[in-house]
Motif scaffolding. Sequence first.
Motif, PDB file in Angstrom:
ATOM      1  N   ALA A  98       0.921  -1.069   0.117  1.00 42.20           N
ATOM      2  CA  ALA A  98      -0.134   0.037  -0.061  1.00 42.20           C
ATOM      3  C   ALA A  98       0.790   1.296  -0.077  1.00 42.20           C
ATOM      4  O   ALA A  98       0.664   2.186  -0.686  1.00 42.20           O
ATOM      5  N   GLY A  99       1.816   1.064   0.696  1.00 39.85           N
ATOM      6  CA  GLY A  99       2.897   2.428   0.763  1.00 39.85           C
ATOM      7  C   GLY A  99       3.227   2.740  -0.745  1.00 39.85           C
ATOM      8  O   GLY A  99       3.614   3.847  -1.048  1.00 39.85           O
ATOM      9  N   ARG A 100       3.690   1.354  -1.359  1.00 41.66           N
ATOM     10  CA  ARG A 100       4.415   1.518  -2.929  1.00 41.66           C
ATOM     11  C   ARG A 100       3.228   2.304  -3.634  1.00 41.66           C
ATOM     12  O   ARG A 100       3.446   3.204  -4.387  1.00 41.66           O
ATOM     13  N   ILE A 101       1.820   1.872  -3.241  1.00 40.67           N
ATOM     14  CA  ILE A 101       0.973   2.230  -4.395  1.00 40.67           C
ATOM     15  C   ILE A 101       0.457   3.736  -3.988  1.00 40.67           C
ATOM     16  O   ILE A 101       0.296   4.450  -5.070  1.00 40.67           O
ATOM     17  N   LEU A 102       0.175   4.158  -2.707  1.00 40.99           N
ATOM     18  CA  LEU A 102      -0.441   5.318  -2.439  1.00 40.99           C
ATOM     19  C   LEU A 102       0.653   6.403  -2.262  1.00 40.99           C
ATOM     20  O   LEU A 102       0.424   7.473  -2.244  1.00 40.99           O
ATOM     21  N   PHE A 103       1.984   6.143  -1.546  1.00 42.26           N
ATOM     22  CA  PHE A 103       3.078   7.074  -1.380  1.00 42.26           C
ATOM     23  C   PHE A 103       4.121   6.889  -2.255  1.00 42.26           C
ATOM     24  O   PHE A 103       5.051   7.460  -1.711  1.00 42.26           O
ATOM     25  N   LYS A 104       4.082   6.133  -3.180  1.00 37.20           N
ATOM     26  CA  LYS A 104       5.107   5.926  -4.148  1.00 37.20           C
ATOM     27  C   LYS A 104       6.568   5.565  -3.505  1.00 37.20           C
ATOM     28  O   LYS A 104       7.469   6.087  -3.818  1.00 37.20           O
ATOM     29  N   GLU A 105       6.407   4.963  -2.585  1.00 44.54           N
ATOM     30  CA  GLU A 105       7.663   4.409  -1.881  1.00 44.54           C
ATOM     31  C   GLU A 105       8.262   3.299  -2.643  1.00 44.54           C
ATOM     32  O   GLU A 105       7.650   2.570  -3.262  1.00 44.54           O
ATOM     33  N   ARG A 106       9.761   3.457  -2.830  1.00 44.52           N
ATOM     34  CA  ARG A 106      10.514   2.532  -3.522  1.00 44.52           C
ATOM     35  C   ARG A 106      10.290   1.078  -3.173  1.00 44.52           C
ATOM     36  O   ARG A 106      10.503   0.797  -1.715  1.00 44.52           O
ATOM     37  N   LEU A 107      10.286   0.303  -4.026  1.00 50.25           N
ATOM     38  CA  LEU A 107      10.426  -1.223  -3.730  1.00 50.25           C
ATOM     39  C   LEU A 107      11.828  -1.673  -3.981  1.00 50.25           C
ATOM     40  O   LEU A 107      12.050  -2.141  -5.242  1.00 50.25           O
ATOM     41  N   ALA A 108      12.748  -1.563  -2.979  1.00 47.93           N
ATOM     42  CA  ALA A 108      14.192  -1.865  -3.478  1.00 47.93           C
ATOM     43  C   ALA A 108      13.871  -3.490  -3.496  1.00 47.93           C
ATOM     44  O   ALA A 108      13.057  -4.221  -3.106  1.00 47.93           O
ATOM     45  N   PRO A 109      15.116  -4.183  -4.130  1.00 45.52           N
ATOM     46  CA  PRO A 109      15.394  -5.635  -4.236  1.00 45.52           C
ATOM     47  C   PRO A 109      15.248  -6.060  -2.741  1.00 45.52           C
ATOM     48  O   PRO A 109      14.439  -7.239  -2.666  1.00 45.52           O
ATOM     49  N   LEU A 110      15.855  -5.673  -1.916  1.00 44.25           N
ATOM     50  CA  LEU A 110      15.704  -6.051  -0.442  1.00 44.25           C
ATOM     51  C   LEU A 110      14.140  -6.198  -0.001  1.00 44.25           C
ATOM     52  O   LEU A 110      13.923  -7.206   0.805  1.00 44.25           O
ATOM     53  N   ARG A 111      13.531  -5.053  -0.173  1.00 45.16           N
ATOM     54  CA  ARG A 111      12.126  -4.950   0.064  1.00 45.16           C
ATOM     55  C   ARG A 111      11.281  -6.149  -0.527  1.00 45.16           C
ATOM     56  O   ARG A 111      10.507  -6.663   0.123  1.00 45.16           O
ATOM     57  N   VAL A 112      11.510  -6.116  -1.722  1.00 43.50           N
ATOM     58  CA  VAL A 112      10.893  -7.283  -2.569  1.00 43.50           C
ATOM     59  C   VAL A 112      11.212  -8.714  -1.685  1.00 43.50           C
ATOM     60  O   VAL A 112      10.332  -9.441  -1.797  1.00 43.50           O
ATOM     61  N   ALA A 113      12.309  -8.760  -1.743  1.00 43.74           N
ATOM     62  CA  ALA A 113      12.683 -10.294  -1.058  1.00 43.74           C
ATOM     63  C   ALA A 113      12.154 -10.439   0.300  1.00 43.74           C
ATOM     64  O   ALA A 113      11.592 -11.451   0.584  1.00 43.74           O
ATOM     65  N   GLY A 114      11.973  -9.160   1.158  1.00 45.96           N
ATOM     66  CA  GLY A 114      11.367  -9.423   2.552  1.00 45.96           C
ATOM     67  C   GLY A 114       9.844  -9.546   2.394  1.00 45.96           C
ATOM     68  O   GLY A 114       9.291 -10.425   2.889  1.00 45.96           O
ATOM     69  N   ILE A 115       9.333  -9.162   1.263  1.00 47.31           N
ATOM     70  CA  ILE A 115       7.876  -9.296   1.100  1.00 47.31           C
ATOM     71  C   ILE A 115       7.546 -10.788   1.066  1.00 47.31           C
ATOM     72  O   ILE A 115       6.814 -11.236   1.106  1.00 47.31           O
ATOM     73  N   LEU A 116       8.406 -11.117  -0.200  1.00 43.83           N
ATOM     74  CA  LEU A 116       8.320 -12.458  -0.545  1.00 43.83           C
ATOM     75  C   LEU A 116       8.541 -13.499   0.527  1.00 43.83           C
ATOM     76  O   LEU A 116       7.803 -14.500   0.793  1.00 43.83           O
ATOM     77  N   LEU A 117       9.338 -13.012   1.338  1.00 39.39           N
ATOM     78  CA  LEU A 117       9.674 -14.142   2.403  1.00 39.39           C
ATOM     79  C   LEU A 117       8.649 -14.286   3.458  1.00 39.39           C
ATOM     80  O   LEU A 117       8.297 -15.228   3.987  1.00 39.39           O
TER      81      LEU A 117
END
Lengths: 124, 143
Positions: free
Chosen positions: A93-112
Amino acid sequence: MGSELSPLVITLWVLNILVDSGGQLAFKAAASQPPHELDGVARWRFMLGKPWLWIGMGCYVAEFVFWLAFLSLVPLSDGVLLGSINIVAIMIAGRILFKERLAPLRVAGILLVSIGVAVVGLAG
Amino acid sequence: MSRRFYLIGFLVLMAFDTLAQLSFKQAGNAALPLELSPAWLARVFGQPWIYGAFVGYIGAFFTWMSLLKRAPIGPAFAASHLEIISVLALSHYLFGEDIGWPQIVGCLFIIAGIICLALSETEEPGEEHPSGTAGAARIVDNA
């Protein structure tokens, strides 16, 4: 615990995700509104006069009830692990609404985190 | 401020979060059967455990706010979610819940994910913290 994931449990889980994310994002919106020069009591007075803070508080009251109802139906150990999905929901939601960056580590964290929640939810 | 400050601070935070979750479970159990009605709410608020949840919430909130004044958001974010470990252990000892491989594997994945998210926050100083959603995502919340 798969057999315990009844429609009511899933509904309460989804409602909890929605109101928790909604509450956090409403607080984020409330905190982003006041002009930078406002500080302390003046900043709070500004926020109290706008709807976002109150929407956030309303979401938290609803979350209190939904979480309590959810936990009364599932084992606590499963409940807290399934509840971790809120972290993922807020990041997205932060990515969609506040345009927060999804860095590779964040993507990895979300997936895990998602995999962990899925393991708990699907097992049993 | 010293490492000891952080250690004690996060242990206190974990204790408040754990108290809140244990109290929620106890309150929910005590108010069964679940029915989304005033009668259920009356049962919830008519027994003491729900107030343990309030104490846990409020204590965790103020401990978190104190820690955030000094702790970097990345490690703080990770440390503030580790109550899942204490809750898992205590739910086994206090409630006799089975902690099998799905819970253990799931917990390990979630912790690995939280560590990644914490490292991600640490790598982006100043961009979003402390008001970014990752910082906001701390489960003074539920879960």
